[in-house]
Write a protein that holds these residues in place. Sequence first.
Motif, PDB file in Angstrom:
ATOM      1  N   SER A  18       0.734  -1.212  -0.085  1.00 40.02           N
ATOM      2  CA  SER A  18       0.073  -0.195   0.096  1.00 40.02           C
ATOM      3  C   SER A  18       1.178   1.475   0.441  1.00 40.02           C
ATOM      4  O   SER A  18       0.922   1.881  -0.555  1.00 40.02           O
ATOM      5  CB  SER A  18      -0.477  -0.284   1.272  1.00 40.02           C
ATOM      6  OG  SER A  18      -1.656   1.348   1.272  1.00 40.02           O
ATOM      7  N   ALA A  19       1.673   1.019   0.704  1.00 43.59           N
ATOM      8  CA  ALA A  19       3.150   2.692   1.016  1.00 43.59           C
ATOM      9  C   ALA A  19       4.034   2.729  -0.043  1.00 43.59           C
ATOM     10  O   ALA A  19       3.174   3.772  -0.892  1.00 43.59           O
ATOM     11  CB  ALA A  19       3.831   1.722   1.525  1.00 43.59           C
ATOM     12  N   PHE A  22       0.832   4.372  -3.041  1.00 36.68           N
ATOM     13  CA  PHE A  22      -0.018   6.017  -2.295  1.00 36.68           C
ATOM     14  C   PHE A  22      -0.414   6.800  -3.438  1.00 36.68           C
ATOM     15  O   PHE A  22      -1.386   7.197  -3.026  1.00 36.68           O
ATOM     16  CB  PHE A  22      -0.240   5.680  -0.757  1.00 36.68           C
ATOM     17  CG  PHE A  22       0.943   6.982  -0.765  1.00 36.68           C
ATOM     18  CD1 PHE A  22       0.806   8.286  -0.784  1.00 36.68           C
ATOM     19  CD2 PHE A  22       2.362   6.267  -0.574  1.00 36.68           C
ATOM     20  CE1 PHE A  22       2.273   8.840   0.038  1.00 36.68           C
ATOM     21  CE2 PHE A  22       3.514   7.091  -0.493  1.00 36.68           C
ATOM     22  CZ  PHE A  22       2.890   8.635  -0.506  1.00 36.68           C
ATOM     23  N   TYR A  23       1.582   6.924  -3.961  1.00 39.96           N
ATOM     24  CA  TYR A  23       1.156   7.874  -4.793  1.00 39.96           C
ATOM     25  C   TYR A  23       0.326   7.988  -6.036  1.00 39.96           C
ATOM     26  O   TYR A  23       1.065   8.881  -6.595  1.00 39.96           O
ATOM     27  CB  TYR A  23       3.091   8.614  -5.237  1.00 39.96           C
ATOM     28  CG  TYR A  23       3.202   9.637  -5.079  1.00 39.96           C
ATOM     29  CD1 TYR A  23       3.032  10.705  -3.864  1.00 39.96           C
ATOM     30  CD2 TYR A  23       3.532  10.566  -5.851  1.00 39.96           C
ATOM     31  CE1 TYR A  23       3.465  11.899  -4.139  1.00 39.96           C
ATOM     32  CE2 TYR A  23       3.962  11.875  -5.824  1.00 39.96           C
ATOM     33  CZ  TYR A  23       3.436  12.643  -4.999  1.00 39.96           C
ATOM     34  OH  TYR A  23       3.867  13.818  -5.168  1.00 39.96           O
ATOM     35  N   SER A  45      -5.566  11.110   6.445  1.00 36.27           N
ATOM     36  CA  SER A  45      -4.623   9.901   6.369  1.00 36.27           C
ATOM     37  C   SER A  45      -4.316  10.245   8.181  1.00 36.27           C
ATOM     38  O   SER A  45      -3.552   9.232   8.419  1.00 36.27           O
ATOM     39  CB  SER A  45      -3.089   9.532   5.836  1.00 36.27           C
ATOM     40  OG  SER A  45      -2.802  10.827   5.140  1.00 36.27           O
ATOM     41  N   GLY A 265      -5.624   8.919  -2.242  1.00 35.59           N
ATOM     42  CA  GLY A 265      -4.355   8.468  -2.302  1.00 35.59           C
ATOM     43  C   GLY A 265      -3.808   8.571  -0.163  1.00 35.59           C
ATOM     44  O   GLY A 265      -3.011   8.304   0.345  1.00 35.59           O
ATOM     45  N   MET A 268      -4.854   5.263   0.785  1.00 34.53           N
ATOM     46  CA  MET A 268      -3.401   4.218   0.845  1.00 34.53           C
ATOM     47  C   MET A 268      -2.524   4.712   1.862  1.00 34.53           C
ATOM     48  O   MET A 268      -1.455   3.035   2.255  1.00 34.53           O
ATOM     49  CB  MET A 268      -3.480   4.199  -0.616  1.00 34.53           C
ATOM     50  CG  MET A 268      -4.433   3.925  -1.643  1.00 34.53           C
ATOM     51  SD  MET A 268      -4.179   4.046  -3.402  1.00 34.53           S
ATOM     52  CE  MET A 268      -3.414   2.843  -3.344  1.00 34.53           C
ATOM     53  N   TRP A 269      -2.371   6.172   1.901  1.00 36.27           N
ATOM     54  CA  TRP A 269      -1.177   6.026   3.125  1.00 36.27           C
ATOM     55  C   TRP A 269      -0.725   5.373   3.914  1.00 36.27           C
ATOM     56  O   TRP A 269       0.341   4.439   4.567  1.00 36.27           O
ATOM     57  CB  TRP A 269      -1.154   6.893   2.845  1.00 36.27           C
ATOM     58  CG  TRP A 269       0.621   7.592   3.600  1.00 36.27           C
ATOM     59  CD1 TRP A 269       1.906   7.616   2.695  1.00 36.27           C
ATOM     60  CD2 TRP A 269       0.734   7.622   4.756  1.00 36.27           C
ATOM     61  NE1 TRP A 269       2.375   8.597   4.010  1.00 36.27           N
ATOM     62  CE2 TRP A 269       2.043   8.100   5.184  1.00 36.27           C
ATOM     63  CE3 TRP A 269      -0.115   7.698   6.060  1.00 36.27           C
ATOM     64  CZ2 TRP A 269       2.517   8.171   6.855  1.00 36.27           C
ATOM     65  CZ3 TRP A 269       0.597   8.114   7.465  1.00 36.27           C
ATOM     66  CH2 TRP A 269       1.262   8.495   7.724  1.00 36.27           C
ATOM     67  N   GLN A 272      -0.791   1.682   4.324  1.00 35.39           N
ATOM     68  CA  GLN A 272       0.217   0.968   4.960  1.00 35.39           C
ATOM     69  C   GLN A 272       0.089   0.953   6.541  1.00 35.39           C
ATOM     70  O   GLN A 272       1.086  -0.122   6.702  1.00 35.39           O
ATOM     71  CB  GLN A 272       1.666   1.562   4.675  1.00 35.39           C
ATOM     72  CG  GLN A 272       1.663   3.059   5.273  1.00 35.39           C
ATOM     73  CD  GLN A 272       3.005   3.904   4.488  1.00 35.39           C
ATOM     74  OE1 GLN A 272       4.206   3.589   5.195  1.00 35.39           O
ATOM     75  NE2 GLN A 272       2.837   4.754   4.631  1.00 35.39           N
TER      76      GLN A 272
END
Length: 344
Positions: A18-19, A22-23, A45, A265, A268-269, A272
């Motif tokens: 995920s990390a 994320f971008y 986040s 984003g 997703m960040w 992680q």
Amino acid sequence: MSNAITMGILWHLIGAASAACFYAPFKKVQQWSWETMWSIGGVVSWIVLPWAISAALLPHFWDYYASFSAATLWPVFLFGAMWGIGNINYGLTMRYLGMSMGIGIAIGITLIVGTLMTPILNGQFGVLVGTPGGQMTLLGVFIALIGVAIVTRAGQLKERKMGIKAEEFNLKKGLILAVMCGIFSAGMSFAMSAAKPMHDAAAALGVDPLYVALPSYVVIMGGGAVINLGYCFIRLARMPSLSVKADFSLAKPLIITNVLLSALGGLMWYLQFFFYAWGHARIPAQYDYMSWMLHMSFYVLCGGLVGLVLKEWNNAGRQPVRVLSLGCVVIIIAANVVGLGMAN
């Protein structure tokens, strides 16, 4: 290797994936300043998700945090702020050294500092060097560093082949920032260690062991949010070329799309560290500092694999891809060695 340790390593792998991804939503944002995009993703986040999930987990949200003294909360918050400083330096490292060299140096340093300083600070270093299991986990850390170095070399070969250069290459400035990034980013590992009383209190309230670390994220990521959002707001206020008003004067459909992409984003960040908490819960207590090593090495591994999936290496030639593949295999071996060490 026990099933619990295997699942812990798997959750760390999922969190790192995920990390690494994320971008991707941020890259789809159009006609916005980086500061506005990063701030919206950060609010999601670092503030919205930690608070919302903690409120859902805790039977008495405010009473839980009020039960801790300032002496407990302040180190957790400050280590979170330390990690936030590392985040900012990470982006600047990429600017002056390029992706490959920047990631290799920064991740290598934070892997060492975050993994080894935690047991030293907790008085557990004797377990690391004086037991067969500890010695094997140390070997795994060393192998992971070799894997990170190999993947970094693959990235350098790719950049050379494709003519990619750092935005403003400056070796001296970049190395200083990379070292700072590596040291400060390890604040997350220190914060998780300092937050153990919060984890224990959550467990006492009946929170599932997989989730006991999540309430501490309100404090940890609060520290990171102060640093990151403060940096973005100061830049927006000082730079005439940057303007929140201009960013939100675009067509309404584009604004909505940009907000949703930035929020995705941010989600997703956050995931992680959601899965980091799951993995952390499955690692034996005497080796819980190895969570950081697994997260960082898997981050490099997944970053390389994501690049292959997105066809970023298509024009790099065979040699960089072969070196990348070797580095990924070495990191996988390192994770298994660490797992075997923790099982002993």
